[in-house]
Write an enzyme that holds these catalytic residues in place. Sequence first.
Site, PDB file in Angstrom:
ATOM      1  N   SER A 118       0.830  -1.204   0.000  1.00  0.00           N
ATOM      2  CA  SER A 118       0.000   0.000   0.000  1.00  0.00           C
ATOM      3  C   SER A 118       0.859   1.247   0.000  1.00  0.00           C
ATOM      4  O   SER A 118       0.377   2.323  -0.297  1.00  0.00           O
ATOM      5  CB  SER A 118      -0.916   0.008   1.216  1.00  0.00           C
ATOM      6  OG  SER A 118      -0.144  -0.110   2.383  1.00  0.00           O
ATOM      7  N   GLU A 151      -5.377  -0.798  -8.065  1.00  0.00           N
ATOM      8  CA  GLU A 151      -4.448   0.198  -8.610  1.00  0.00           C
ATOM      9  C   GLU A 151      -3.309  -0.567  -9.294  1.00  0.00           C
ATOM     10  O   GLU A 151      -2.694  -1.444  -8.673  1.00  0.00           O
ATOM     11  CB  GLU A 151      -3.892   1.082  -7.493  1.00  0.00           C
ATOM     12  CG  GLU A 151      -4.931   1.996  -6.882  1.00  0.00           C
ATOM     13  CD  GLU A 151      -4.361   2.889  -5.783  1.00  0.00           C
ATOM     14  OE1 GLU A 151      -4.629   4.100  -5.823  1.00  0.00           O
ATOM     15  OE2 GLU A 151      -3.680   2.385  -4.876  1.00  0.00           O
ATOM     16  N   ASN A 189      -4.361   5.970  -1.212  1.00  0.00           N
ATOM     17  CA  ASN A 189      -3.824   6.317   0.104  1.00  0.00           C
ATOM     18  C   ASN A 189      -3.302   7.748   0.159  1.00  0.00           C
ATOM     19  O   ASN A 189      -3.285   8.362   1.222  1.00  0.00           O
ATOM     20  CB  ASN A 189      -2.754   5.317   0.537  1.00  0.00           C
ATOM     21  CG  ASN A 189      -3.395   4.058   1.103  1.00  0.00           C
ATOM     22  OD1 ASN A 189      -4.528   4.099   1.570  1.00  0.00           O
ATOM     23  ND2 ASN A 189      -2.700   2.939   1.050  1.00  0.00           N
TER      24      ASN A 189
HETATM   25  N1  3HC Z   1     -17.082 -11.951   1.210  1.00  0.00           N
HETATM   26  C1  3HC Z   1     -18.342 -12.062   0.750  1.00  0.00           C
HETATM   27  N2  3HC Z   1     -19.350 -11.292   1.184  1.00  0.00           N
HETATM   28  C2  3HC Z   1     -19.068 -10.382   2.151  1.00  0.00           C
HETATM   29  C3  3HC Z   1     -17.772 -10.222   2.708  1.00  0.00           C
HETATM   30  C4  3HC Z   1     -16.746 -11.054   2.182  1.00  0.00           C
HETATM   31  N3  3HC Z   1     -15.474 -10.973   2.611  1.00  0.00           N
HETATM   32  N4  3HC Z   1     -17.806  -9.246   3.645  1.00  0.00           N
HETATM   33  C5  3HC Z   1     -19.073  -8.805   3.709  1.00  0.00           C
HETATM   34  N5  3HC Z   1     -19.835  -9.490   2.817  1.00  0.00           N
HETATM   35  C6  3HC Z   1     -21.258  -9.316   2.532  1.00  0.00           C
HETATM   36  C7  3HC Z   1     -22.092  -9.311   3.808  1.00  0.00           C
HETATM   37  O1  3HC Z   1     -22.463 -10.620   4.159  1.00  0.00           O
HETATM   38  C8  3HC Z   1     -23.304  -8.476   3.373  1.00  0.00           C
HETATM   39  O2  3HC Z   1     -24.202  -9.308   2.667  1.00  0.00           O
HETATM   40  P1  3HC Z   1     -25.780  -9.026   2.720  1.00  0.00           P
HETATM   41  O3  3HC Z   1     -25.974  -7.720   2.006  1.00  0.00           O
HETATM   42  O4  3HC Z   1     -26.376 -10.193   1.996  1.00  0.00           O
HETATM   43  O5  3HC Z   1     -26.124  -8.968   4.173  1.00  0.00           O
HETATM   44  C9  3HC Z   1     -22.729  -7.476   2.373  1.00  0.00           C
HETATM   45  O6  3HC Z   1     -21.454  -8.009   1.961  1.00  0.00           O
HETATM   46  C10 3HC Z   1     -22.514  -6.122   2.978  1.00  0.00           C
HETATM   47  O7  3HC Z   1     -21.774  -6.242   4.155  1.00  0.00           O
HETATM   48  P2  3HC Z   1     -22.193  -5.579   5.528  1.00  0.00           P
HETATM   49  O8  3HC Z   1     -23.693  -5.560   5.673  1.00  0.00           O
HETATM   50  O9  3HC Z   1     -21.403  -6.250   6.612  1.00  0.00           O
HETATM   51  O10 3HC Z   1     -21.670  -4.097   5.523  1.00  0.00           O
HETATM   52  P3  3HC Z   1     -21.709  -2.924   4.472  1.00  0.00           P
HETATM   53  O11 3HC Z   1     -22.980  -2.837   3.716  1.00  0.00           O
HETATM   54  O12 3HC Z   1     -21.229  -1.739   5.230  1.00  0.00           O
HETATM   55  O13 3HC Z   1     -20.570  -3.279   3.411  1.00  0.00           O
HETATM   56  C11 3HC Z   1     -18.247  -2.860   3.074  1.00  0.00           C
HETATM   57  C12 3HC Z   1     -19.306  -3.644   3.854  1.00  0.00           C
HETATM   58  C13 3HC Z   1     -18.272  -3.270   1.601  1.00  0.00           C
HETATM   59  C14 3HC Z   1     -16.925  -3.242   3.690  1.00  0.00           C
HETATM   60  C15 3HC Z   1     -18.541  -1.319   3.169  1.00  0.00           C
HETATM   61  O14 3HC Z   1     -18.745  -0.951   4.498  1.00  0.00           O
HETATM   62  C16 3HC Z   1     -17.424  -0.487   2.615  1.00  0.00           C
HETATM   63  O15 3HC Z   1     -17.287  -0.307   1.413  1.00  0.00           O
HETATM   64  N6  3HC Z   1     -16.566   0.069   3.532  1.00  0.00           N
HETATM   65  C17 3HC Z   1     -15.406   0.834   3.148  1.00  0.00           C
HETATM   66  C18 3HC Z   1     -14.256  -0.104   2.933  1.00  0.00           C
HETATM   67  C19 3HC Z   1     -13.047   0.584   2.431  1.00  0.00           C
HETATM   68  O16 3HC Z   1     -12.973   1.795   2.321  1.00  0.00           O
HETATM   69  N7  3HC Z   1     -12.025  -0.213   2.121  1.00  0.00           N
HETATM   70  C20 3HC Z   1     -10.762   0.283   1.670  1.00  0.00           C
HETATM   71  C21 3HC Z   1      -9.866   0.446   2.825  1.00  0.00           C
HETATM   72  S1  3HC Z   1      -8.349   1.147   2.361  1.00  0.00           S
HETATM   73  C22 3HC Z   1      -7.432  -0.156   1.842  1.00  0.00           C
HETATM   74  O17 3HC Z   1      -7.817  -1.294   1.883  1.00  0.00           O
HETATM   75  C23 3HC Z   1      -6.101   0.170   1.321  1.00  0.00           C
HETATM   76  C24 3HC Z   1      -4.993  -0.189   2.251  1.00  0.00           C
HETATM   77  O18 3HC Z   1      -3.799   0.069   1.593  1.00  0.00           O
HETATM   78  C25 3HC Z   1      -5.021   0.567   3.555  1.00  0.00           C
END
Ligand code: 3HC
Length: 292
Positions: A118, A151, A189
């Site tokens: 990252s 990316e 980032n």
């Molecule tokens: N595999 C399959 N399905 C999954 C899963 C996985 N690993 N994780 C969650 N799900 C499913 C859940 O079961 C749920 O299903 P449903 O709709 O049937 O109930 C659905 O996905 C949605 O999950 P949640 O209800 O738990 O929660 P959200 O609606 O909030 O979605 C999220 C979860 C997609 C993580 C959303 O909150 C999100 O987009 N958050 C922001 C994440 C983000 O910004 N990530 C980037 C971080 S930065 C990074 O990674 C870079 C690094 O370098 C730091």
Amino acid sequence: MEIRHVGVLGCGLMGSGIAQVSAMAGFDVTVLEVEQRFLDKGFSGIEKSLAKFAEKGTLKEKPEAVRARMKGTTRNQDLAGCDIIIEAIIENLADKRKMYAALDPIVKKEAIFASNTSSISVTEMMTATKRPERFVGLHFFNPVPLMKLVEVVRTIATSDEVYESAYEFGKKLGKVPVRTSDKTGFIVNRLLVPYLLDAIRAYEEGVGSIPDIDNAMKLGCGYPMGPFTLLDFVGLDTTYYITHVMYDEFKERRFASPPLLKRLVMAGWYGRKSGRGFYDYADPGNPVPGKF
Ligand code: 3HC
């Protein structure tokens, strides 16, 4: 060169996610770990995620068919025939260079090496190998099975052919690839980290409480998670590490760690994974904001 067989280094949160999306896209996948127990943990997460997709009906085939394309190993030699190697081990330059130097003579010459780093410079990693022109960054986002972006990072040495293959590979994984160059933090980032750090500074300065700042950004800007929920989700140790690499590169305050982030990391409160960060996850269904 056609990519058929994907090698993934590391079966943690990111490595297992990359392995899973590769297998879901039809590639054969071999995942390398240092110990069998890390493979077992990673594959158990993959199976849970595949089951969720199957339950929702979004998987094109049976979970077992996807799982059958994946195998785990603790032997470097098992990656010899891979067409692309995607590294997702600990964010430590020395460890990554050691891993690349060990694999370079083993993995076939035409294979592409890619890092999921990252923030570490891809250029500094590629010099551990004799294939700098076949080296790129492929930066995925957590949770990998759900987040649509990858990316694709080009260094000054990456060949056009390799870069385009990596870009097309990102598409085949069902992701939306974006083109970026090897500048610390890439696109996401570079923009995300100062925002997260500013949220901590705003809290330190009494602008709002942790849940109020989270709600403000969720409900006022339509972000899926507020900054503190996202910090706990990404991991405070990971974010703290990224701030060092970014501050070291740019020497700008916006990338510097606020004191509170450092205190939480020093206390071992890394966020969700350790049960406590900006929120306390003793009851994971109802996290309670910390009082600092
Ligand atoms: N595999 C399959 N399905 C999954 C899963 C996985 N690993 N994780 C969650 N799900 C499913 C859940 O079961 C749920 O299903 P449903 O709709 O049937 O109930 C659905 O996905 C949605 O999950 P949640 O209800 O738990 O929660 P959200 O609606 O909030 O979605 C999220 C979860 C997609 C993580 C959303 O909150 C999100 O987009 N958050 C922001 C994440 C983000 O910004 N990530 C980037 C971080 S930065 C990074 O990674 C870079 C690094 O370098 C730091």
